[in-house]
Design a protein around this motif. Structure first.
Motif, short mmCIF file in Angstrom:
data_model
loop_
_atom_site.label_atom_id
_atom_site.label_comp_id
_atom_site.label_asym_id
_atom_site.label_seq_id
_atom_site.Cartn_x
_atom_site.Cartn_y
_atom_site.Cartn_z
N ALA A 1 111.68 46.38 134.77
CA ALA A 1 110.22 46.38 134.75
C ALA A 1 109.65 45.65 135.95
CB ALA A 1 109.71 45.74 133.46
N LEU A 2 110.44 44.70 136.51
CA LEU A 2 109.90 43.86 137.58
C LEU A 2 111.05 43.11 138.25
CD1 LEU A 2 106.98 43.19 138.59
CD2 LEU A 2 107.12 41.11 137.21
N GLY A 3 110.82 42.76 139.50
CA GLY A 3 111.75 41.90 140.23
C GLY A 3 110.98 40.81 140.94
N SER A 4 111.58 39.65 141.10
CA SER A 4 110.96 38.53 141.80
C SER A 4 111.87 38.14 142.95
CB SER A 4 110.76 37.35 140.85
OG SER A 4 110.18 36.25 141.51
N LEU A 5 111.36 38.29 144.18
CA LEU A 5 112.18 38.13 145.37
C LEU A 5 111.66 37.00 146.26
CD1 LEU A 5 114.47 39.17 147.27
CD2 LEU A 5 112.75 40.70 148.28
N GLY A 6 112.53 36.10 146.63
CA GLY A 6 112.19 35.07 147.61
C GLY A 6 112.24 35.65 149.00
N LEU A 7 111.11 35.70 149.65
CA LEU A 7 111.03 36.30 150.99
C LEU A 7 111.51 35.34 152.07
CD1 LEU A 7 107.55 38.08 150.70
CD2 LEU A 7 109.84 39.01 150.22
N SER A 8 111.45 34.05 151.79
CA SER A 8 111.99 33.02 152.69
C SER A 8 112.24 31.77 151.85
CB SER A 8 111.02 32.72 153.83
OG SER A 8 109.81 32.15 153.34
N GLY A 9 113.03 30.87 152.41
CA GLY A 9 113.27 29.60 151.72
C GLY A 9 114.31 29.64 150.64
N GLU A 10 114.97 30.78 150.46
CA GLU A 10 116.02 30.90 149.45
C GLU A 10 117.25 31.57 150.08
OE1 GLU A 10 113.73 31.32 145.22
OE2 GLU A 10 114.25 33.19 146.23
N GLY A 11 118.40 31.19 149.59
CA GLY A 11 119.63 31.80 150.11
C GLY A 11 120.84 30.96 149.79
#
Length: 407
Positions: A149-159
């Motif tokens: 139904a949905l996704g939450s993505l870190g565009l920066s600052g995560e990895g």
């Protein structure tokens, strides 16, 4: 024999080393710091056996702020951990940081939580975007999105990054700052005062490889940074904390097809995977009723065969024919109350500082927690981030801090 130190830190992994660094870096502190570590090879350390990643996707503002400082620290290691000597190679500060993001997936049941968390995260400055199934499919065409139904993505600052390299940078910098790392295992504390009016620790007792007799190190302040052994160290001071050692397995697999631009993906049931060089690593928390306190390093291959692999194959068609090629087990210092750090002192022993029960978040939280411990010792209060929400009072009163994003 008794040796003297101003601060004695029990545990030389990433938490203890970060605390030592920030103490020694504070210009108003000029005391002697001793870090006691029972395994200087770190072969069994939670630091080096972790999945070595960082995220801002928490629901508690304090956890988000902790990791926001964490990524700032990792991006700017040259400002913190450089030795400033000709002997240090130009690439010595490269820990392989890859900010490719976390991607948390939700079914209909979980999308409300992602919306709630996203508002808090973005208000605090985290760079997190919510993606519809159509956008997920466009960005990651190799992913099955039919049940999402949905996704939450870190565009920066995560990895993710190399945990062992980071730990060695801390150790090298700390030794240059005059911090002493001592091989040994703490076996007890010598105390003064009494429980009714509060007591203090005056010395740590330890066994060392070079001596058959018990050695004592006296100090003014002591820090429990013993990871999965935190409860044992606390008990030596007469304090009970709800922290247990829980085993977590990490599996390595390869895939013959190219899976391009993959972030660290957390599926709706908690199974995660991410790239690791030419391969992938994956894991999950054990199933309910199968997660006892544990100190061995035996890998649970059934967990991969019966739970992880079917989830991977459902999410990525190319993962139907993967080959599992390696695996290892490490340990979480698991806080039974709320899976958040226990930070600060206990009213019964006012010079023993706790930094325990991270429940898998210790590596990414180490810079902020190390700084916080330094501030508590030097100034008697938090200066940078107010982390009093994680204090011992909630443990005593059994009032948990609710964090919705425990992975």
């Amino acid at each position: 024999m008794t040796k003297t130190s101003d601060v004695v830190i029990v545990g030389g992994g990433i938490i203890g080393s970060a605390a030592a660094f920030f103490l020694a870096s504070d210009t108003t502190f000029n005391g002697k710091i001793t870090v006691i570590e029972k395994d200087s090879s770190y072969q069994g350390s939670s630091t080096t056996l972790s999945a070595a990643s960082i995220r801002q996707q928490f629901s508690t503002p304090e956890n988000i702020n902790i990791s926001l400082f964490g990524i700032e620290f990792l991006r700017n290691l040259s400002e913190y951990l450089a030795l400033n000597t000709e002997q240090q190679p130009a690439n010595a500060l490269d820990i392989g940081l890859q900010e490719r993001g976390y991607l948390l997936l939700a079914s209909d049941k979980g999308q409300e939580t992602l919306h709630y968390n996203n508002q808090i995260q973005n208000e605090l400055g985290a760079d997190i975007s919510l993606l519809t199934p159509a956008l997920l499919k466009e960005l990651f065409p190799w992913m099955n999105c039919d049940d999402l139904a949905l996704g939450s993505l870190g565009l920066s600052g995560e990895g993710w990054f190399d945990a062992y390299s980071l730990l060695q940078l801390f150790r090298a910098k700390n030794k240059k700052l005059g911090i002493i790392y001592k091989d040994g295992e703490v076996t007890g504390f010598e105390k003064s005062g009494n429980k009714k009016f509060g007591s203090k620790i005056v010395a740590a007792e330890l066994k060392t490889p070079e001596s058959a007799s018990v050695e004592k190190i006296s100090g003014d302040y002591f820090i429990n940074a013993a990871g999965p052994m935190a409860s044992c160290i606390a008990a030596m001071a007469g304090i009970d904390i709800p922290v247990e050692s829980r085993k977590r397995c990490v599996f390595v697999f390869n895939c013959r097809e190219e899976i391009a631009n993959s972030p660290l993906v957390v599926d709706t049931n908690g199974v995660y995977f991410r790239p690791e060089g030419e391969h992938f690593i994956c894991g999950t928390s054990p199933l309910d009723g199968h997660d006892p306190e544990c100190f061995d390093y035996d890998v649970d291959y059934n967990l991969f065969d019966e739970h992880i692999w079917p989830t991977l194959a459902n999410r990525v068609t190319a993962f139907e024919s993967i080959k599992q090629i390696n695996a290892w087990a490490g340990h979480y210092a698991y806080n039974l109350l709320d899976q958040n750090v226990i930070l600060g002192t206990h009213p019964d022993v006012d010079n023993l500082y706790f930094a325990n029960g991270f429940s898998g978040h210790g590596l990414q939280q180490a810079p902020a927690i190390g700084r916080a411990l330094s501030e508590l010792i030097v100034y008697g209060k938090y200066q940078s981030l107010d982390l009093s929400i994680f204090g011992m009072e909630r443990i005593i009163n059994k009032t948990p801090v609710k964090e919705l994003n425990v992975i």
